[in-house]
Motif scaffolding. Structure first.
Motif, short mmCIF file in Angstrom:
data_model
loop_
_atom_site.label_atom_id
_atom_site.label_comp_id
_atom_site.label_asym_id
_atom_site.label_seq_id
_atom_site.Cartn_x
_atom_site.Cartn_y
_atom_site.Cartn_z
N TRP B 177 2.59 -2.91 -2.08
CA TRP B 177 1.36 -3.65 -2.33
C TRP B 177 0.69 -3.11 -3.58
O TRP B 177 0.82 -1.93 -3.89
CB TRP B 177 0.39 -3.52 -1.14
N GLY B 297 -2.75 -6.23 0.27
CA GLY B 297 -2.16 -6.11 1.59
C GLY B 297 -3.20 -5.96 2.68
O GLY B 297 -4.36 -5.64 2.41
N ASP B 299 -5.42 -4.52 5.81
CA ASP B 299 -5.93 -3.20 6.16
C ASP B 299 -5.41 -2.87 7.56
O ASP B 299 -6.09 -3.09 8.56
CB ASP B 299 -7.46 -3.23 6.12
N ARG B 305 1.69 -3.22 7.06
CA ARG B 305 1.57 -3.47 5.62
C ARG B 305 2.94 -3.76 5.03
O ARG B 305 3.12 -4.68 4.25
CB ARG B 305 0.93 -2.26 4.91
#
Lengths: 529, 323
Positions: B177, B297, B299, B305
């Protein structure tokens, strides 16, 4: 053309020679007239869209279980366990079925916002899988999402910190399994049922257990009274696992079992002739056989082993079912039998079999003599329901080179077992009493099992116990084409040709015995009446 | 044998044939090493070096990159009418990003583009400084902050007519990410008055995965290592160029940087759809303010993720299930 079932051929004058596996190679043998050859059913049709079938199974579970999404919630602890490298055989072409099931389960877990997820390879006392093997089984996507964070683990049966004793069954059997799995809010077990022995309560009660727990059913007494491993109601091994499984369920461990069955399309196109009936071999099949058997006979065993171990099987999914363990397993077992079952009338005096290069315990490794014995007497002999194919006091003739070669990294305790135990006794009960504990608790073997890629120190004993039923049942075991010294070390008789073996067998079964040959690949299970 | 004999003689040579030893009673001063931000990279932009670099780039680097990472390139039309120099601001997931990006640039940009590279990694040794200055026309910058010295260096080369590639994240993404952008690219754009071209590089982390820190053990025990990291793997990539952006009148560098990041986020969505769908998707995730967070991405836990990344190599290369 519809799928043809398995059948029993009676050999006559016009029957072509019959294929026998011979380790990393194969030979054609002419069987005496009147012999029987059992052929497996043809492969079942694969499910067209496996991802869709898997999703459907997870959303429509059987038994007392809610659909998987209803069991997932944020903040929960989820553990996904999966069968190790011993299944399927040979390893299947990518994508592996475990990858497809686990990806689907994870999609649902991600959608539900489950953060605490750990994957556990259910190794029991098998060797740890390598990165390449894990990537093959799970796919790069799963591996890369979990391994770097320590969320992809392999069960360690010698890690006291991560084992939990759940109690004893009414037969006094200790149930000690993986702590993370046992203390999770939900345990999803992803299984591959290649044969009917796999799956059910055996998945968790064996795959995630410790030596303390496994010794209650992995011993000569239990194995000798498992008639056979493939027939759960007649298997003491399974009765013990079922008692343990029920105790695990009563302890509050919530298991969502996912079981899958594969068809018996075992070898890729260049080896298709192996699983065809010999009289149906085309020109291409005959040319492939001639070329490959000639080339293999001139290839050093080490190279031939590498060639065969690199083969990936085109196995395809035939069913997937999910939910409560026993309800799922009942469906799975019937699906396995639908693919592999062959009706056979009556037993035989002599049972012949060609043993291949692979068994569950030498994937990417070496088939040592102990594993040869286990594959022949532990697995092939036990592929029956009802009665064994060979009569009590009969003879088993196996074909395999049986070289005294071992993989020192994978099978260190096998080497000492071969040199120190088999030179003293081949009696499973005696070795259980005199030698098992010292191998099981040897700190060096424990260290190699925990930190390297070695089978547990006690594993060769289990392989030998696996043969206990056959050893008590048959009058003699003959190995054709095997290393004579190694074959004698196993307590078997060496023979240089099938005719010699039949000559030796006549001492036990008389001059005109009945003979039945198990034609493989693919594997099958006999329903002997 | 002859070679080892010669090597042995060279090794056993003594002063004055070999360098002098230093008396132990005297303190030895640190050798003066002009590396890091102090490295003098001006030579790498002289004509003979540029010519040599162009030969290597067009005859070796570019074919090798095509072979290793077949690229889908979109948005090159944005570069057709822009007057150089420009500042390319791209996401950063792999060391291979720079050569892959340079080799996809049109020829009029390719040989007139320099790269801002972390001084503490690419310029910490003399040989590395020479190598990267030559191969990528790299200049050292401080990656953790906008330092005056780095900014001055970068601004000078842009004002001198060179396009600049900058990775505003300041380092490679740890998990695929995009990390929050630093303000360097936006600051340079404001200072030099040159436009920023947002670039999204997709899939490069599968070509050369990031290596775990040396000495770290596989957290799941043996068998769960990452031996594939730090090695080249053949894998397709996508390179998406956005429309050039200039800071609005009175717009602060921070706000402009957020707009650049949002543009890269939108490009990241275009990989699997089109420009309009990408715009809608980004707006749905982060409407209006903070659209730049759309490519950072969810949390959530590490595995979620990783799972939410939409470039799974295993599915992309997966064989079809047999009928």
């Amino acid at each position: 053309m519809s799928r043809r079932p398995g059948f029993v051929l009676e050999v006559d004058k016009s029957t072509p020679p019959t294929l026998f596996w011979n380790g990393e190679g194969f030979v054609l043998e002419t069987l005496p007239e009147g012999s029987r050859v059992i052929y497996a059913p043809e492969p079942m049709k694969a499910i067209d869209d496996p991802y869709r079938a898997i999703r459907h199974a997870l959303l429509h579970p059987v038994g007392d279980r809610d659909p998987l999404p209803a069991l997932l919630r944020p903040g929960m602890k989820l553990t996904i366990c999966f069968d190790d490298v011993s299944l399927p055989l040979p390893p299947m072409e990518a994508p592996d079925i475990r990858q497809m099931v686990i990806e689907t389960v994870l999609d649902m877990a991600a959608e539900a916002g489950v953060d605490d997820v750990v994957l556990v390879a259910a190794l029991a006392l098998h060797r740890r899988m390598t990165e390449e093997e894990l990537r093959h089984a799970l796919g790069n996507r799963v591996y890369d999402a979990f391994a770097p964070h320590g969320l992809l683990t392999q069960h360690d049966a010698e890690d006291p910190e991560n084992l939990i004793h759940l109690g004893q069954t009414d037969q006094g059997e200790d149930v000690e399994i993986n702590k993370r799995a046992a203390t999770s809010d939900l345990l999803v077990y992803v299984n591959i049922n290649l044969v009917s022995m796999d799956g059910g309560h055996k998945s968790v009660a064996t795959g995630l257990a410790s030596y303390r727990s496994l010794r209650h059913h992995h011993n000569p007494q239990t194995m000798r009274h498992s008639k056979s491993f493939m027939d759960q109601p007649s298997s003491e091994l399974h009765s013990s696992n079922w008692r343990m499984g029920r105790l695990i369920a009563e302890s509050g461990v919530k298991i969502f079992q996912v079981e899958t069955t594969l068809n018996n399309d075992t070898f890729p196109s260049n080896f298709q002739f192996l699983q065809k009936r010999e009289w149906e071999w085309s020109l291409r099949d005959r040319a492939s056989f001639a070329a490959s058997s000639t080339a293999l006979s001139k290839t050093p065993p080490r190279i031939a082993r590498q060639i065969f171990q690199s083969i990936k099987s085109p196995h395809a999914l035939t069913s997937v079912q999910a939910g409560e363990v026993e309800a799922v397993h009942a469906l799975t077992t019937s699906n396995v039998w639908a693919q592999q079952g062959v009706d056979v009338e009556g037993q035989t005096d002599i049972l012949t079999m060609g043993l291949p290069y692979i068994c569950p315990y030498n994937v990417n490794s070496i088939m040592n003599p102990i594993l040869v014995a286990c594959l022949g007497l532990g697995y092939f002999f036990n592929m029956y329901r009802g009665k064994p194919l060979v009569r009590e006091g009969g003879v088993v003739i196996m074909r395999h080179p049986t070289r005294p070669e071992f993989h020192p990294g994978h099978h260190p305790s096998y080497i000492d077992f071969y040199e120190q135990v088999l030179t003293q006794t081949i009696d499973p009960v005696q070795m259980h009493k005199e030698f098992e504990e010292s191998f099981a608790t040897d700190p060096w073997y424990v260290h190699l099992y925990r930190t390297g890629h070695a089978y547990h120190g006690v594993h060769p004993f289990y392989m030998w116990y696996w043969c206990a039923h056959a050893m008590a049942h048959v009058g003699r075991v003959i190995v054709v084409g095997g290393d004579a010294k190694a074959v004698r070390r196993l307590g078997f008789s060496p023979a240089s040709s099938l005719n010699d073996a039949l000559e030796i067998a006549s001492d036990v079964v008389g001059p005109s015995p009945t003979l039945t040959h198990m034609h493989n690949p693919p594997i099958f299970m006999s329903d002997v009446r | 044998m002859a070679t080892s004999g010669i090597l042995g003689r060279v090794r056993s040579a003594r002063f004055p044939l070999a360098p002098p030893t230093w008396p132990t009673t005297l303190e030895r001063p640190d050798p003066e090493r002009k590396v890091g931000l102090d490295y003098d990279h001006e030579w790498s932009r002289r004509y003979p070096v540029r010519l040599a670099r162009a030969v290597v780039m067009d005859n070796f680097t570019r074919p090798a990159a095509r072979l290793l990472a077949p690229a889908t390139v979109r948005g090159l039309e944005h570069l057709q009418h822009v007057e150089g120099p420009v500042i390319f601001a791209a996401n950063h997931a792999s060391h291979i990003d720079t050569p892959l990006l340079l080799t996809t640039l049109p020829v009029e940009f390719r040989h007139r583009t320099i790269v801002a590279a972390a001084s503490d990694y690419f310029f910490d040794r003399t040989w590395k400084s020479v190598l990267w200055s030559f191969a990528l026309a790299a200049i050292p910058i401080e990656r953790s902050k906008v330092s005056r010295r780095s900014a001055d260096t970068a601004a000078e080369v842009v004002e001198d007519g060179w396009n600049l590639v900058i990775f505003p994240e300041g380092g490679r993404s740890p998990d695929g990410w995009t990390q929050p952008f630093h303000g360097g690219a936006a600051y340079l754009a404001r200072r030099t008055g040159r436009p920023v071209v947002p670039v999204y590089l997709h899939g490069t982390r599968h070509v050369l995965p990031k290596t775990p820190d040396p000495g770290t053990r596989a957290p799941g025990g043996s068998g769960t290592e990452s031996r594939q990291s730090g090695r080249l793997h053949r894998s397709p990539i996508a390179v998406l160029f956005g429309a050039p952006m200039a800071p609005d009148e009175g717009e602060s560098a921070r706000r402009f940087s957020a707009r650049v990041e949002a543009a890269v986020a939108t490009l990241s969505r275009e990989v699997h759809s089109d420009w309009w769908q990408a715009r809608r998707a980004v707006s749905a995730v982060a409407p209006l303010e903070g659209a730049e967070t759309a490519h950072r991405g969810p949390d959530a836990s590490a595995w979620r993720r990783a799972w939410a990344l939409d470039d799974p190599p295993s599915r992309r290369g997966a064989k079809e299930w047999p009928d």
